[in-house]
Write a protein that holds these residues in place. Sequence first.
Motif, mmCIF file in Angstrom:
data_model
loop_
_atom_site.group_PDB
_atom_site.id
_atom_site.type_symbol
_atom_site.label_atom_id
_atom_site.label_comp_id
_atom_site.label_asym_id
_atom_site.label_seq_id
_atom_site.Cartn_x
_atom_site.Cartn_y
_atom_site.Cartn_z
ATOM 1 N N SER A 125 -26.817 39.566 -17.104
ATOM 2 C CA SER A 125 -26.632 39.818 -15.680
ATOM 3 C C SER A 125 -25.169 39.688 -15.270
ATOM 4 C CB SER A 125 -27.487 38.879 -14.830
ATOM 5 O OG SER A 125 -27.106 37.537 -15.028
ATOM 6 N N ASN A 126 -24.451 38.712 -15.812
ATOM 7 C CA ASN A 126 -23.046 38.551 -15.471
ATOM 8 C C ASN A 126 -22.157 39.438 -16.312
ATOM 9 O OD1 ASN A 126 -22.834 36.154 -13.497
ATOM 10 N ND2 ASN A 126 -24.246 35.424 -15.058
ATOM 11 N N PHE A 127 -21.033 39.790 -15.746
ATOM 12 C CA PHE A 127 -20.018 40.576 -16.453
ATOM 13 C C PHE A 127 -18.682 39.926 -16.110
ATOM 14 C CE2 PHE A 127 -17.978 43.875 -18.547
ATOM 15 C CZ PHE A 127 -17.195 44.694 -17.740
ATOM 16 N N THR A 128 -18.006 39.383 -17.120
ATOM 17 C CA THR A 128 -16.815 38.584 -16.834
ATOM 18 C C THR A 128 -15.554 39.229 -17.373
ATOM 19 O OG1 THR A 128 -17.059 37.298 -18.864
ATOM 20 C CG2 THR A 128 -18.161 36.447 -16.905
ATOM 21 N N LEU A 129 -14.467 38.938 -16.687
ATOM 22 C CA LEU A 129 -13.129 39.316 -17.133
ATOM 23 C C LEU A 129 -12.350 38.031 -17.353
ATOM 24 C CD1 LEU A 129 -10.832 41.480 -17.539
ATOM 25 C CD2 LEU A 129 -10.301 41.133 -15.110
ATOM 26 N N ILE A 165 -11.182 33.072 -15.510
ATOM 27 C CA ILE A 165 -12.375 33.900 -15.705
ATOM 28 C C ILE A 165 -12.852 34.376 -14.339
ATOM 29 C CG2 ILE A 165 -14.768 33.989 -16.497
ATOM 30 C CD1 ILE A 165 -14.066 31.868 -18.566
ATOM 31 N N LEU A 166 -12.937 35.686 -14.203
ATOM 32 C CA LEU A 166 -13.471 36.291 -12.982
ATOM 33 C C LEU A 166 -14.876 36.790 -13.290
ATOM 34 C CD1 LEU A 166 -10.308 38.319 -11.893
ATOM 35 C CD2 LEU A 166 -10.945 35.977 -11.291
ATOM 36 N N ARG A 167 -15.780 36.523 -12.369
ATOM 37 C CA ARG A 167 -17.187 36.828 -12.627
ATOM 38 C C ARG A 167 -17.714 37.924 -11.708
ATOM 39 N NH1 ARG A 167 -16.562 31.522 -14.112
ATOM 40 N NH2 ARG A 167 -17.560 31.007 -16.100
ATOM 41 N N CYS A 168 -18.651 38.647 -12.242
ATOM 42 C CA CYS A 168 -19.238 39.776 -11.520
ATOM 43 C C CYS A 168 -20.726 39.831 -11.857
ATOM 44 C CB CYS A 168 -18.531 41.057 -11.956
ATOM 45 S SG CYS A 168 -19.290 42.598 -11.389
ATOM 46 N N VAL A 169 -21.528 40.127 -10.849
ATOM 47 C CA VAL A 169 -22.934 40.432 -11.090
ATOM 48 C C VAL A 169 -23.146 41.878 -10.655
ATOM 49 C CG1 VAL A 169 -25.327 39.879 -10.589
ATOM 50 C CG2 VAL A 169 -23.620 38.048 -10.704
ATOM 51 N N THR A 199 -21.625 41.740 -6.845
ATOM 52 C CA THR A 199 -21.144 40.454 -6.335
ATOM 53 C C THR A 199 -20.055 39.911 -7.237
ATOM 54 O OG1 THR A 199 -23.380 40.016 -5.532
ATOM 55 C CG2 THR A 199 -21.866 38.154 -5.612
ATOM 56 N N GLN A 200 -18.961 39.476 -6.633
ATOM 57 C CA GLN A 200 -17.850 38.927 -7.415
ATOM 58 C C GLN A 200 -17.518 37.512 -6.953
ATOM 59 O OE1 GLN A 200 -15.271 42.947 -7.296
ATOM 60 N NE2 GLN A 200 -14.348 41.309 -8.513
ATOM 61 N N THR A 201 -17.237 36.670 -7.944
ATOM 62 C CA THR A 201 -16.756 35.314 -7.660
ATOM 63 C C THR A 201 -15.636 34.951 -8.626
ATOM 64 O OG1 THR A 201 -18.459 34.410 -9.115
ATOM 65 C CG2 THR A 201 -18.936 34.434 -6.745
ATOM 66 N N PRO A 202 -14.663 34.156 -8.188
ATOM 67 C CA PRO A 202 -14.456 33.691 -6.817
ATOM 68 C C PRO A 202 -13.846 34.789 -5.959
ATOM 69 C CG PRO A 202 -12.643 32.978 -8.195
ATOM 70 C CD PRO A 202 -13.594 33.706 -9.106
ATOM 71 N N SER A 203 -13.818 34.594 -4.667
ATOM 72 C CA SER A 203 -13.162 35.586 -3.814
ATOM 73 C C SER A 203 -11.642 35.430 -3.903
ATOM 74 C CB SER A 203 -13.642 35.437 -2.374
ATOM 75 O OG SER A 203 -13.397 34.127 -1.911
#
Lengths: 113, 115
Positions: free
Chosen positions: A73-77, A20-24, A5-9
């Motif tokens: 749980s999260n993985f961010t760029l 910051i782009l987020r990923c689960v 799952t990625q946010t935001p789209s």
Amino acid sequence: EPEVTQTPSHQVTQMGQEVILRCVPISNHLYFYWYRQILGQKVEFLVSFYNNEISEKSEIFDDQFSVERPDGSNFTLKIRSTKLEDSAMYFCASSIETANVLTFGAGSRLTVL
Amino acid sequence: AQTVTQSQPEMSVQEAETVTLSCTYDTSESNYYLFWYKQPPSRQMILVIRQEAYKQQNATENRFSVNFQKAAKSFSLKISDSQLGDTAMYFCAFTDIQGAQKLVFGQGTRLTINP
């Protein structure tokens, strides 16, 4: 079926701003990746992450970029100071073991104005 | 460095026809994986098929099959009985097993299935 799952789209930002782009990733996966796709071009590897550290990065992944797994749980760029040329689709992916099948998220579209 | 080349930027076929997408790659490794990914208009990357280089048998997944020619470093994708939902960008990708930290993608082939 488990998903990445990625946010935001979609995020629109001004040049010079931090993003910051987020990923689960999938919960039992151990390897995490970020890829980038500039519109109309091929998908390019940015960075891989394993055991809480970067295992490989491309020449695109310069000092403006960083990754983090802050809470298990999260993985961010993070892009520290965005440039116009950072406009792209950013894909997060995870895999259960290296060289295995990557599961990609739906992507985060970043537009830098 | 490994490279992946897809020489067909665009292809178009009629529904129910068979279409073959080409891919060549360059590597000095003997053991590696090859993939075809599909990217529909939603832009999500979806795995279509995977081939392990040490397996001589060509991989198949329902209507999708590959022609893996290791000596020629060629990895083509055949789509049989094509459907409208097959319309997408198709990317060929490579990863070696030794490093195995990243996928190297080709430039992509835009496939359109016409009704």
